[in-house]
Design an enzyme around this catalytic site. Structure first.
Site, PDB file in Angstrom:
ATOM      1  N   LYS A 141       0.859  -1.193   0.000  1.00  0.00           N
ATOM      2  CA  LYS A 141       0.000   0.000   0.000  1.00  0.00           C
ATOM      3  C   LYS A 141       0.897   1.246   0.000  1.00  0.00           C
ATOM      4  O   LYS A 141       1.453   1.632   1.022  1.00  0.00           O
ATOM      5  CB  LYS A 141      -0.900   0.052   1.242  1.00  0.00           C
TER       6      LYS A 141
ATOM      7  N   GLU B 242       3.620   8.538  14.828  1.00  0.00           N
ATOM      8  CA  GLU B 242       2.285   8.294  15.395  1.00  0.00           C
ATOM      9  C   GLU B 242       1.590   7.159  14.637  1.00  0.00           C
ATOM     10  O   GLU B 242       0.952   6.296  15.235  1.00  0.00           O
ATOM     11  CB  GLU B 242       1.435   9.570  15.382  1.00  0.00           C
ATOM     12  N   THR B 243       1.736   7.145  13.299  1.00  0.00           N
ATOM     13  CA  THR B 243       1.150   6.041  12.518  1.00  0.00           C
ATOM     14  C   THR B 243       1.829   4.729  12.923  1.00  0.00           C
ATOM     15  O   THR B 243       1.172   3.690  13.052  1.00  0.00           O
ATOM     16  CB  THR B 243       1.334   6.281  11.007  1.00  0.00           C
ATOM     17  N   GLY B 244       3.123   4.793  13.131  1.00  0.00           N
ATOM     18  CA  GLY B 244       3.866   3.594  13.525  1.00  0.00           C
ATOM     19  C   GLY B 244       3.330   2.999  14.824  1.00  0.00           C
ATOM     20  O   GLY B 244       3.180   1.774  14.946  1.00  0.00           O
TER      21      GLY B 244
ATOM     22  N   CYS C 257      13.760  11.521   5.914  1.00  0.00           N
ATOM     23  CA  CYS C 257      13.737  11.030   7.298  1.00  0.00           C
ATOM     24  C   CYS C 257      15.050  11.292   8.001  1.00  0.00           C
ATOM     25  O   CYS C 257      15.087  11.560   9.194  1.00  0.00           O
ATOM     26  CB  CYS C 257      13.425   9.537   7.314  1.00  0.00           C
TER      27      CYS C 257
ATOM     28  N   GLU D 229      10.035   1.752  10.232  1.00  0.00           N
ATOM     29  CA  GLU D 229      11.050   2.733   9.807  1.00  0.00           C
ATOM     30  C   GLU D 229      10.407   4.099   9.981  1.00  0.00           C
ATOM     31  O   GLU D 229       9.613   4.516   9.140  1.00  0.00           O
ATOM     32  CB  GLU D 229      11.421   2.520   8.334  1.00  0.00           C
TER      33      GLU D 229
ATOM     34  N   GLY E 289       7.099   5.393   7.733  1.00  0.00           N
ATOM     35  CA  GLY E 289       6.253   6.583   7.827  1.00  0.00           C
ATOM     36  C   GLY E 289       6.457   7.275   9.165  1.00  0.00           C
ATOM     37  O   GLY E 289       7.496   7.106   9.815  1.00  0.00           O
ATOM     38  N   GLY E 290       5.442   8.010   9.583  1.00  0.00           N
ATOM     39  CA  GLY E 290       5.558   8.841  10.783  1.00  0.00           C
ATOM     40  C   GLY E 290       5.412   8.040  12.073  1.00  0.00           C
ATOM     41  O   GLY E 290       4.821   6.954  12.095  1.00  0.00           O
TER      42      GLY E 290
ATOM     43  N   GLU F  63      10.202  16.349  14.682  1.00  0.00           N
ATOM     44  CA  GLU F  63      10.520  16.266  13.256  1.00  0.00           C
ATOM     45  C   GLU F  63       9.641  17.244  12.470  1.00  0.00           C
ATOM     46  O   GLU F  63       8.420  17.101  12.437  1.00  0.00           O
ATOM     47  CB  GLU F  63      10.271  14.834  12.757  1.00  0.00           C
TER      48      GLU F  63
HETATM   49  N1  NAD Z   1      13.010   5.682   8.571  1.00  0.00           N
HETATM   50  C1  NAD Z   1      12.894   5.754   7.265  1.00  0.00           C
HETATM   51  O1  NAD Z   1      13.597   5.079   6.520  1.00  0.00           O
HETATM   52  C2  NAD Z   1      11.884   6.686   6.638  1.00  0.00           C
HETATM   53  C3  NAD Z   1      11.894   6.870   5.248  1.00  0.00           C
HETATM   54  C4  NAD Z   1      10.978   7.732   4.673  1.00  0.00           C
HETATM   55  C5  NAD Z   1      10.069   8.409   5.469  1.00  0.00           C
HETATM   56  N2  NAD Z   1      10.085   8.217   6.807  1.00  0.00           N
HETATM   57  C6  NAD Z   1       9.159   8.971   7.652  1.00  0.00           C
HETATM   58  O2  NAD Z   1       7.873   9.042   7.043  1.00  0.00           O
HETATM   59  C7  NAD Z   1       7.191  10.209   7.511  1.00  0.00           C
HETATM   60  C8  NAD Z   1       6.578  10.942   6.342  1.00  0.00           C
HETATM   61  O3  NAD Z   1       5.758  10.113   5.614  1.00  0.00           O
HETATM   62  P1  NAD Z   1       4.163  10.184   5.672  1.00  0.00           P
HETATM   63  O4  NAD Z   1       3.733  11.574   5.975  1.00  0.00           O
HETATM   64  O5  NAD Z   1       3.676   9.520   4.447  1.00  0.00           O
HETATM   65  O6  NAD Z   1       3.871   9.282   6.932  1.00  0.00           O
HETATM   66  P2  NAD Z   1       2.469   8.730   7.427  1.00  0.00           P
HETATM   67  O7  NAD Z   1       2.747   7.983   8.686  1.00  0.00           O
HETATM   68  O8  NAD Z   1       1.448   9.799   7.458  1.00  0.00           O
HETATM   69  O9  NAD Z   1       2.022   7.738   6.262  1.00  0.00           O
HETATM   70  C9  NAD Z   1       2.830   6.668   5.861  1.00  0.00           C
HETATM   71  C10 NAD Z   1       1.950   5.580   5.271  1.00  0.00           C
HETATM   72  O10 NAD Z   1       1.108   5.081   6.304  1.00  0.00           O
HETATM   73  C11 NAD Z   1      -0.247   5.078   5.867  1.00  0.00           C
HETATM   74  N3  NAD Z   1      -1.133   5.206   7.024  1.00  0.00           N
HETATM   75  C12 NAD Z   1      -1.633   6.327   7.558  1.00  0.00           C
HETATM   76  N4  NAD Z   1      -2.430   6.029   8.608  1.00  0.00           N
HETATM   77  C13 NAD Z   1      -2.429   4.688   8.740  1.00  0.00           C
HETATM   78  C14 NAD Z   1      -3.052   3.773   9.649  1.00  0.00           C
HETATM   79  N5  NAD Z   1      -3.850   4.181  10.624  1.00  0.00           N
HETATM   80  N6  NAD Z   1      -2.803   2.450   9.496  1.00  0.00           N
HETATM   81  C15 NAD Z   1      -1.985   2.021   8.520  1.00  0.00           C
HETATM   82  N7  NAD Z   1      -1.379   2.832   7.615  1.00  0.00           N
HETATM   83  C16 NAD Z   1      -1.586   4.156   7.734  1.00  0.00           C
HETATM   84  C17 NAD Z   1      -0.308   6.229   4.878  1.00  0.00           C
HETATM   85  O11 NAD Z   1      -1.421   6.093   4.032  1.00  0.00           O
HETATM   86  C18 NAD Z   1       1.024   6.059   4.153  1.00  0.00           C
HETATM   87  O12 NAD Z   1       0.936   5.075   3.169  1.00  0.00           O
HETATM   88  C19 NAD Z   1       8.247  11.038   8.221  1.00  0.00           C
HETATM   89  O13 NAD Z   1       8.075  10.922   9.608  1.00  0.00           O
HETATM   90  C20 NAD Z   1       9.543  10.401   7.771  1.00  0.00           C
HETATM   91  O14 NAD Z   1      10.614  10.593   8.664  1.00  0.00           O
HETATM   92  C21 NAD Z   1      10.955   7.369   7.409  1.00  0.00           C
HETATM   93  C1  BTL Z   2      15.726   6.417   3.728  1.00  0.00           C
HETATM   94  N1  BTL Z   2      15.874   7.571   2.802  1.00  0.00           N
HETATM   95  C2  BTL Z   2      17.052   8.335   3.233  1.00  0.00           C
HETATM   96  C3  BTL Z   2      16.085   7.083   1.455  1.00  0.00           C
HETATM   97  C4  BTL Z   2      14.682   8.364   2.760  1.00  0.00           C
HETATM   98  C5  BTL Z   2      14.234   8.929   3.999  1.00  0.00           C
HETATM   99  O1  BTL Z   2      13.274   9.679   4.007  1.00  0.00           O
END
Ligand code: NAD
Ligand code: BTL
Length: 489
Positions: free
Chosen positions: A174, A230-232, A283, A249, A227-228, A384
Site C-alpha cells: 500500500k 504516530e502512525t507507527g 527522514c 522505519e 512513515g511517521g 521532526e
Molecule cells: N526511517 C525511514 O527510513 C523513513 C523513510 C521515509 C520516510 N520516513 C518517515 O515518514 C514520515 C513521512 O511520511 P508520511 O507523511 O507519508 O507518513 P504517514 O505515517 O502519514 O504515512 C505513511 C503511510 O502510512 C499510511 N497510514 C496512515 N495512517 C495509517 C493507519 N492508521 N494504518 C496504517 N497505515 C496508515 C499512509 O497512508 C502512508 O501510506 C516522516 O516521519 C519520515 O521521517 C521514514
Molecule cells: C531512507 N531515505 C534516506 C532514502 C529516505 C528517507 O526519508
C-alpha cells in the site's frame, strides 16, 4: 492517466468504484486519477496473497529462479528509468535529477537482493547431543503487508518489495495515497518480469482504510511500515491481533555535528545538503546543526549566504535545485513549526516564509529556513519538522555535543565533521543512531543496513539483515540413532 490496483494477477478498479485525483505539488494540476481502495479491496488482496503463499509454489521455486525474476525487475526499471523518474517528479515535485538517482538506487536494490536470493543454503551447527545433527534454515515468513510514505515513493517500496520477493514471500503493497504513480508502474514491470499471479498485490487508498486492514488482518504475517511515528504506534498496536511480526522505519531529528577542526567549506556545503535536500522531506535530514562555538558565527554566515542562493522551481527545469513541499497540509505543518520556533525565542536568520516569486505561487513552496540561538528544550529542536528548517546549536566540548546529539526520542542518523579521525570514531561510537556518517551526509546503499534506534523504529532494511527480516529461522534437529528414552518407567 487512469490507474488501477493489481490484485491476484488482475488490474482492477476499487470495489466501490471510487477514485482519487493525484495532484502535482508544483502547480496543483491533476496528473492522474487512481482507484481508491478500502478495507474490502485490501481484504481481497490479502486473501490472494494468503492463498498463493499457502499453495507453496512460490516459496518452493528454486531460490535462483526467484533471484532471476528479481534481477529482471531491476533491469526493467533501468529500461524504464526515464518514465519512472518523470512520474516520480510529477508526483513529488522533487528534481528530475533526484528522481533519476532514485531509479538507479532502486534498480541496485533489486540487483542486490536478487544476488542474495540463493546465497543462504542453511547452516549445520555442532549439536551437543551425541548421535544427532542440527541444522539452521531460513524460510519465508508468509504474507507481508507493506506500507510506504510519499517522500521517496518507489525507493521506500523497493526496499520492501525486493527482499520480500527474493526470499519467497507473498505481499500486499500500500503506497502513500498521495504518490502512487511509480508503484503502479513497477507492478506492470513485475508482470513483465514473470512474478506469478497472487505473489505481489497492490492496493491503493487511505491509510486508515487499506493500511489499517493490512495491520489488523490476521492473515498477514508481517507488517513492514515506513512513515511517521504516530502512525507507527497505531500499526504496532493493530498488529497485536495475531502477534504479527512488525518492522517500523520512522522519523528522525538528525544531528549534524561540526567541530572547529573540520574542513570548513566541505562542512558548510554538506550542512546545506544535509538539511535542504528534497526540501528537507527526508527522514534522515540533518535538521539539527551542532556547531562548535568558536566557528559558529563564521559558519552560520557562510551557510546563510549559500541558503539564499538555493533556486526553488519546477523539478523538470535543469536549473531547479529544490522543489515544493508535498501538499498544502504539509506546508501548513512546516509553517506551524516556524511559528513555534519564533515563539520559543529562536532567532530566524534566513527564510521563514513562502517565496514571493510569481511563478512559484501555484506550488507548495517554502523558503529554506535557518534558526540560530536554539536550545535542546525547544520543540523545533526535538520534533521532526520534515521540511526545509534548520536549527543551530553550539557546543564547546565533545562530551557536551554527544549528550546534545542524543537528546531526542529519535535515533535514525547523524553525522560528524572533523579532521581528527579518532575523535570522529569516538563520537560515532557514542551516538545512539542506526547510521552515522563521518565527514559526509546522506549516503545509503543496498549493501548497508538502514534503520533506527529508539523511537525511530526497529527492524532493518537493506543489507543482508534486510533480507533476513523477511525470513523465519528454523532449527531442524535429527536423531541419527533413535532409541526409547525410558523417562516414564
Ligand atoms: N526511517 C525511514 O527510513 C523513513 C523513510 C521515509 C520516510 N520516513 C518517515 O515518514 C514520515 C513521512 O511520511 P508520511 O507523511 O507519508 O507518513 P504517514 O505515517 O502519514 O504515512 C505513511 C503511510 O502510512 C499510511 N497510514 C496512515 N495512517 C495509517 C493507519 N492508521 N494504518 C496504517 N497505515 C496508515 C499512509 O497512508 C502512508 O501510506 C516522516 O516521519 C519520515 O521521517 C521514514
Ligand atoms: C531512507 N531515505 C534516506 C532514502 C529516505 C528517507 O526519508
Amino acid at each position: 492517466m487512469r490507474l488501477n490496483m493489481f490484485i491476484n494477477g488482475e488490474w482492477v478498479s476499487a470495489i466501490s468504484n471510487k477514485t482519487r485525483e493525484i495532484i502535482n505539488p508544483f502547480n496543483q494540476e491533476v496528473i492522474a486519477t487512481v482507484a481508491e481502495g478500502n478495507r474490502e479491496d485490501a481484504t481481497l488482496a490479502i486473501a490472494a496473497a494468503r492463498k498463493t503463499f499457502d499453495e507453496g509454489t512460490w516459496a518452493a521455486t528454486p531460490a535462483s529462479e526467484r533471484g532471476e525474476i528479481v534481477r529482471k525487475i531491476g533491469e526493467l526499471i533501468l529500461q524504464e528509468k526515464e518514465e519512472l523518474a518523470r512520474l516520480e517528479t510529477l508526483d513529488t515535485g522533487k528534481t528530475i535529477e533526484e528522481s533519476r538517482a532514485d531509479m538507479d538506487d532502486i534498480s541496485n536494490v533489486f540487483f542486490y537482493f536478487a544476488g542474495l536470493a540463493d546465497k543462504d543454503g542453511g547452516e549445520l551447527i555442532e549439536s551437543p547431543i551425541p548421535n544427532s545433527t542440527s541444522k539452521i534454515v531460513r524460510e519465508p515468513i508468509g504474507v507481508c503487508g507493506q506500507i510506504t510514505p510519499w517522500n521517496y515513493p518507489l525507493l521506500q517500496a523497493a526496499w520492501k518489495l525486493a527482499p520480500a520477493l527474493a526470499s519467497g514471500n507473498t505481499l500486499v503493497l500500500k503506497p502513500s495515497e498521495i504518490t502512487p504513480l511509480t508503484s503502479v508502474k513497477v507492478f506492470e514491470l513485475f508482470e513483465q518480469a514473470g512474478v506469478p499471479k497472487g505473489v505481489a498485490n497492490l492496493v491503493l487508498g487511505a491509510g486508515a482504510e487499506v493500511g489499517a486492514e493490512l495491520a489488523e488482518n490476521t492473515d498477514v504475517d508481517l507488517i513492514s511500515f515506513t512513515g511517521g511515528i504516530e502512525t507507527g504506534k497505531t500499526i504496532m498496536q493493530a498488529a497485536s491481533t495475531n502477534v504479527k511480526k512488525v518492522a517500523l522505519e520512522l522519523g528522525g531529528k538528525n544531528p549534524n555535528i561540526v567541530f572547529a577542526d573540520a574542513d570548513f567549506d566541505v562542512a558548510v556545503d554538506q550542512a546545506l545538503n544535509a538539511v535542504f535536500f528534497h526540501a528537507g522531506q527526508v527522514c534522515s535530514a540533518g535538521s539539527r546543526l551542532l556547531v562548535e562555538e568558536s566557528i559558529h558565527d563564521e559558519f552560520v554566515d557562510a551557510l546563510v549566504k549559500r541558503t539564499k542562493q538555493i533556486k526553488l522551481g519546477n523539478g523538470f527545469d535543469d536549473s531547479t535545485q529544490s522543489g515544493p513541499l508535498i501538499s498544502a497540509e504539509h506546508r501548513a505543518k512546516v509553517e506551524g513549526y516556524v511559528e513555534v520556533g519564533l515563539q520559543e525565542g529562536a532567532q530566524l536568520v534566513v527564510g521563514g516564509s513562502r517565496p514571493d516569486k510569481a511563478e512559484l505561487q501555484d506550488g507548495f513552496f517554502y523558503l529554506p529556513t535557518i534558526f540560530t540561538n536554539c536550545t535542546s528544550e525547544m520543540r523545533i529542536v526535538q520534533e521532526e519538522v520534515f521540511g526545509p528548517v534548520l536549527t543551530v546549536e553550539t557546543f564547546t566540548s565533545k562530551d557536551e555535543v554527544i549528550k546534545k546529539a542524543n537528546d531526542t526520542i529519535y535515533g535514525l542518523a547523524g553525522a560528524v565533521f572533523t579532521s581528527d579521525i579518532d575523535k570522529a570514531e569516538d563520537v560515532a561510537r557514542q551516538l545512539r543512531m542506526g547510521t552515522v556518517w563521518i565527514n559526509d551526509f546522506h549516503p545509503y546503499f543496498a549493501q548497508a543496513p538502514w534503520g533506527g534506534y529508539k523511537q525511530s523504529g526497529f527492524g532493518r532494511e537493506l543489507g543482508k539483515v534486510g533480507f533476513e527480516e523477511y525470513t523465519e529461522v528454523k532449527h531442524v534437529y535429527r536423531n541419527t540413532k533413535p532409541e526409547a528414552v525410558h523417562w516414564f518407567k
